[in-house]
Design a protein around this motif. Sequence first.
Motif, PDB file in Angstrom:
ATOM      1  N   ILE A 175       0.827  -1.183   0.000  1.00  0.00           N
ATOM      2  CA  ILE A 175       0.000   0.000   0.000  1.00  0.00           C
ATOM      3  C   ILE A 175       0.876   1.253   0.000  1.00  0.00           C
ATOM      4  O   ILE A 175       1.923   1.310   0.640  1.00  0.00           O
ATOM      5  N   GLY A 176       0.460   2.242  -0.778  1.00  0.00           N
ATOM      6  CA  GLY A 176       1.249   3.472  -0.840  1.00  0.00           C
ATOM      7  C   GLY A 176       0.629   4.490  -1.784  1.00  0.00           C
ATOM      8  O   GLY A 176      -0.504   4.331  -2.252  1.00  0.00           O
ATOM      9  N   GLU A 177       1.400   5.535  -2.095  1.00  0.00           N
ATOM     10  CA  GLU A 177       0.944   6.623  -2.963  1.00  0.00           C
ATOM     11  C   GLU A 177       1.914   6.793  -4.137  1.00  0.00           C
ATOM     12  O   GLU A 177       3.140   6.810  -3.942  1.00  0.00           O
ATOM     13  N   VAL A 178       1.344   6.911  -5.313  1.00  0.00           N
ATOM     14  CA  VAL A 178       2.163   7.102  -6.515  1.00  0.00           C
ATOM     15  C   VAL A 178       2.764   8.506  -6.496  1.00  0.00           C
ATOM     16  O   VAL A 178       2.039   9.496  -6.408  1.00  0.00           O
ATOM     17  N   VAL A 179       4.105   8.583  -6.580  1.00  0.00           N
ATOM     18  CA  VAL A 179       4.780   9.891  -6.587  1.00  0.00           C
ATOM     19  C   VAL A 179       5.417  10.186  -7.950  1.00  0.00           C
ATOM     20  O   VAL A 179       5.825  11.319  -8.220  1.00  0.00           O
ATOM     21  N   GLU A 180       5.501   9.161  -8.789  1.00  0.00           N
ATOM     22  CA  GLU A 180       6.015   9.368 -10.148  1.00  0.00           C
ATOM     23  C   GLU A 180       5.363   8.354 -11.076  1.00  0.00           C
ATOM     24  O   GLU A 180       5.251   7.172 -10.733  1.00  0.00           O
ATOM     25  N   ALA A 181       4.940   8.820 -12.237  1.00  0.00           N
ATOM     26  CA  ALA A 181       4.333   7.935 -13.227  1.00  0.00           C
ATOM     27  C   ALA A 181       4.561   8.550 -14.602  1.00  0.00           C
ATOM     28  O   ALA A 181       3.911   9.526 -14.977  1.00  0.00           O
ATOM     29  N   GLY A 182       5.541   7.986 -15.371  1.00  0.00           N
ATOM     30  CA  GLY A 182       5.855   8.538 -16.680  1.00  0.00           C
ATOM     31  C   GLY A 182       7.238   8.108 -17.133  1.00  0.00           C
ATOM     32  O   GLY A 182       7.795   7.120 -16.649  1.00  0.00           O
ATOM     33  N   TRP A 183       7.777   8.894 -18.029  1.00  0.00           N
ATOM     34  CA  TRP A 183       9.089   8.547 -18.580  1.00  0.00           C
ATOM     35  C   TRP A 183      10.174   8.799 -17.552  1.00  0.00           C
ATOM     36  O   TRP A 183      10.229   9.848 -16.929  1.00  0.00           O
ATOM     37  N   GLY A 184      11.105   7.817 -17.425  1.00  0.00           N
ATOM     38  CA  GLY A 184      12.173   7.918 -16.427  1.00  0.00           C
ATOM     39  C   GLY A 184      13.552   7.731 -17.013  1.00  0.00           C
ATOM     40  O   GLY A 184      14.429   7.187 -16.328  1.00  0.00           O
ATOM     41  N   GLY A 185      13.772   8.211 -18.253  1.00  0.00           N
ATOM     42  CA  GLY A 185      15.098   8.117 -18.853  1.00  0.00           C
ATOM     43  C   GLY A 185      15.461   6.682 -19.151  1.00  0.00           C
ATOM     44  O   GLY A 185      14.728   5.972 -19.852  1.00  0.00           O
ATOM     45  N   SER A 186      16.617   6.225 -18.585  1.00  0.00           N
ATOM     46  CA  SER A 186      17.072   4.854 -18.852  1.00  0.00           C
ATOM     47  C   SER A 186      16.117   3.807 -18.269  1.00  0.00           C
ATOM     48  O   SER A 186      16.144   2.645 -18.696  1.00  0.00           O
ATOM     49  N   GLY A 188      12.987   3.969 -18.786  1.00  0.00           N
ATOM     50  CA  GLY A 188      11.838   3.946 -19.684  1.00  0.00           C
ATOM     51  C   GLY A 188      10.588   4.414 -18.952  1.00  0.00           C
ATOM     52  O   GLY A 188      10.653   5.255 -18.045  1.00  0.00           O
ATOM     53  N   ASN A 189       9.439   3.869 -19.333  1.00  0.00           N
ATOM     54  CA  ASN A 189       8.211   4.188 -18.594  1.00  0.00           C
ATOM     55  C   ASN A 189       8.311   3.553 -17.206  1.00  0.00           C
ATOM     56  O   ASN A 189       8.508   2.337 -17.084  1.00  0.00           O
ATOM     57  N   ASN A 190       8.190   4.398 -16.167  1.00  0.00           N
ATOM     58  CA  ASN A 190       8.345   3.848 -14.819  1.00  0.00           C
ATOM     59  C   ASN A 190       7.347   4.455 -13.834  1.00  0.00           C
ATOM     60  O   ASN A 190       6.773   5.523 -14.069  1.00  0.00           O
ATOM     61  N   VAL A 191       7.154   3.729 -12.738  1.00  0.00           N
ATOM     62  CA  VAL A 191       6.269   4.177 -11.644  1.00  0.00           C
ATOM     63  C   VAL A 191       7.069   4.100 -10.355  1.00  0.00           C
ATOM     64  O   VAL A 191       7.759   3.104 -10.096  1.00  0.00           O
ATOM     65  N   VAL A 192       6.967   5.153  -9.543  1.00  0.00           N
ATOM     66  CA  VAL A 192       7.591   5.169  -8.216  1.00  0.00           C
ATOM     67  C   VAL A 192       6.482   5.361  -7.180  1.00  0.00           C
ATOM     68  O   VAL A 192       5.648   6.258  -7.315  1.00  0.00           O
ATOM     69  N   ILE A 193       6.505   4.512  -6.157  1.00  0.00           N
ATOM     70  CA  ILE A 193       5.472   4.548  -5.116  1.00  0.00           C
ATOM     71  C   ILE A 193       6.117   4.766  -3.750  1.00  0.00           C
ATOM     72  O   ILE A 193       7.087   4.071  -3.396  1.00  0.00           O
ATOM     73  N   LYS A 194       5.576   5.742  -2.999  1.00  0.00           N
ATOM     74  CA  LYS A 194       6.002   5.923  -1.614  1.00  0.00           C
ATOM     75  C   LYS A 194       5.146   4.999  -0.756  1.00  0.00           C
ATOM     76  O   LYS A 194       3.931   5.135  -0.675  1.00  0.00           O
ATOM     77  N   MET A 195       5.811   4.022  -0.120  1.00  0.00           N
ATOM     78  CA  MET A 195       5.080   3.040   0.664  1.00  0.00           C
ATOM     79  C   MET A 195       4.672   3.620   2.020  1.00  0.00           C
ATOM     80  O   MET A 195       5.199   4.652   2.460  1.00  0.00           O
ATOM     81  N   ASN A 196       3.750   2.953   2.692  1.00  0.00           N
ATOM     82  CA  ASN A 196       3.250   3.440   3.979  1.00  0.00           C
ATOM     83  C   ASN A 196       4.320   3.482   5.061  1.00  0.00           C
ATOM     84  O   ASN A 196       4.210   4.258   6.018  1.00  0.00           O
ATOM     85  N   ASP A 197       5.341   2.642   4.941  1.00  0.00           N
ATOM     86  CA  ASP A 197       6.410   2.652   5.941  1.00  0.00           C
ATOM     87  C   ASP A 197       7.489   3.691   5.646  1.00  0.00           C
ATOM     88  O   ASP A 197       8.508   3.749   6.334  1.00  0.00           O
ATOM     89  N   GLY A 198       7.295   4.500   4.573  1.00  0.00           N
ATOM     90  CA  GLY A 198       8.248   5.572   4.254  1.00  0.00           C
ATOM     91  C   GLY A 198       9.297   5.185   3.235  1.00  0.00           C
ATOM     92  O   GLY A 198      10.058   6.044   2.775  1.00  0.00           O
ATOM     93  N   THR A 199       9.348   3.903   2.861  1.00  0.00           N
ATOM     94  CA  THR A 199      10.286   3.478   1.824  1.00  0.00           C
ATOM     95  C   THR A 199       9.655   3.732   0.449  1.00  0.00           C
ATOM     96  O   THR A 199       8.489   4.091   0.333  1.00  0.00           O
ATOM     97  N   TYR A 200      10.453   3.507  -0.600  1.00  0.00           N
ATOM     98  CA  TYR A 200       9.986   3.728  -1.974  1.00  0.00           C
ATOM     99  C   TYR A 200      10.242   2.479  -2.796  1.00  0.00           C
ATOM    100  O   TYR A 200      11.231   1.767  -2.582  1.00  0.00           O
ATOM    101  N   THR A 201       9.364   2.225  -3.750  1.00  0.00           N
ATOM    102  CA  THR A 201       9.568   1.132  -4.702  1.00  0.00           C
ATOM    103  C   THR A 201       9.443   1.690  -6.114  1.00  0.00           C
ATOM    104  O   THR A 201       8.643   2.591  -6.370  1.00  0.00           O
ATOM    105  N   GLN A 202      10.235   1.131  -7.033  1.00  0.00           N
ATOM    106  CA  GLN A 202      10.255   1.609  -8.416  1.00  0.00           C
ATOM    107  C   GLN A 202      10.059   0.434  -9.377  1.00  0.00           C
ATOM    108  O   GLN A 202      10.563  -0.660  -9.153  1.00  0.00           O
TER     109      GLN A 202
END
Length: 264
Positions: A175-186, A188-202
């Motif tokens: 569970i978390g909130e999307v903080v990035e959704a789009g082109w991410g250079g190398s 490519g199309n990427n999504v970054v999510i800030k998780m509820n525990d404060g970590t991030y997943t890409q």
Amino acid sequence: MASTRAATGKHRRTTKVNIRTGANVVGITTVASGVVAGITGQAFAADGGTAPQQAGLTQAIAIGDGIADHIEAQAQSQETAAEQAAAKAKAEAIARQEAARKAEAAAKKAKAEREAKERAAREAERRRLNTFVSPITGSYVSTGYHASSGLWSSGSHTGIDFHASTGTSVHSVGIGEVVEAGWGGSYGNNVVIKMNDGTYTQYGHLSSISVSVGQQVTPGQQIGLSGATGNVTGPHLHFEARSGEDYGSDIDPLSYLRSHGVNV
């Protein structure tokens, strides 16, 4: 003169008979009010005779007893009817009380069952939201963390690659909130999510993205489809775990997932 006295005497005798008869009638008609004895007694004293008045008194008493018995029977019948009505009303009141008690007990049971189901549903949802899953169901790691290669600008792999053909569903691991959704250079199309525990997943190299910035996501929710966009040699999913939002704060993705109960 003799005929005159005889006529007068006859008249007086007739009057006595009438009085006795009247006394008997009066005694009969007034017995219910309790004055039979008084009236028949007066008739007996005025006449001086015995047999006719005694017969009338006996008849009046007999009739009076019959009326009294009838009244008593009516009173007993009314009393019995009243007792039966009272018993019926009491039984109905008890039945209503019992029905109300059963209805209240049923309502309490239904409420308890409903609250138990709601608690179970909340607990199940809490566990679901606190559960982590693999980003791709049934896949495996094809390239490990910190693998060395000239393909990466840092000289080593900052995440792990999951084997996946183009178009495979990619899920948020928690569970978390999307903080990035789009082109991410190398990436490519990427999504970054800030998780509820404060970590991030890409999630990188996606062929398509199905979430937007600011959106809340839950474990297992699809966020896009795998692909081969960005700096790649073939389709797969690049997955990273980070302690912060910026590049370079990466942590071991396998240890991260396994620490949250994911079997990879």
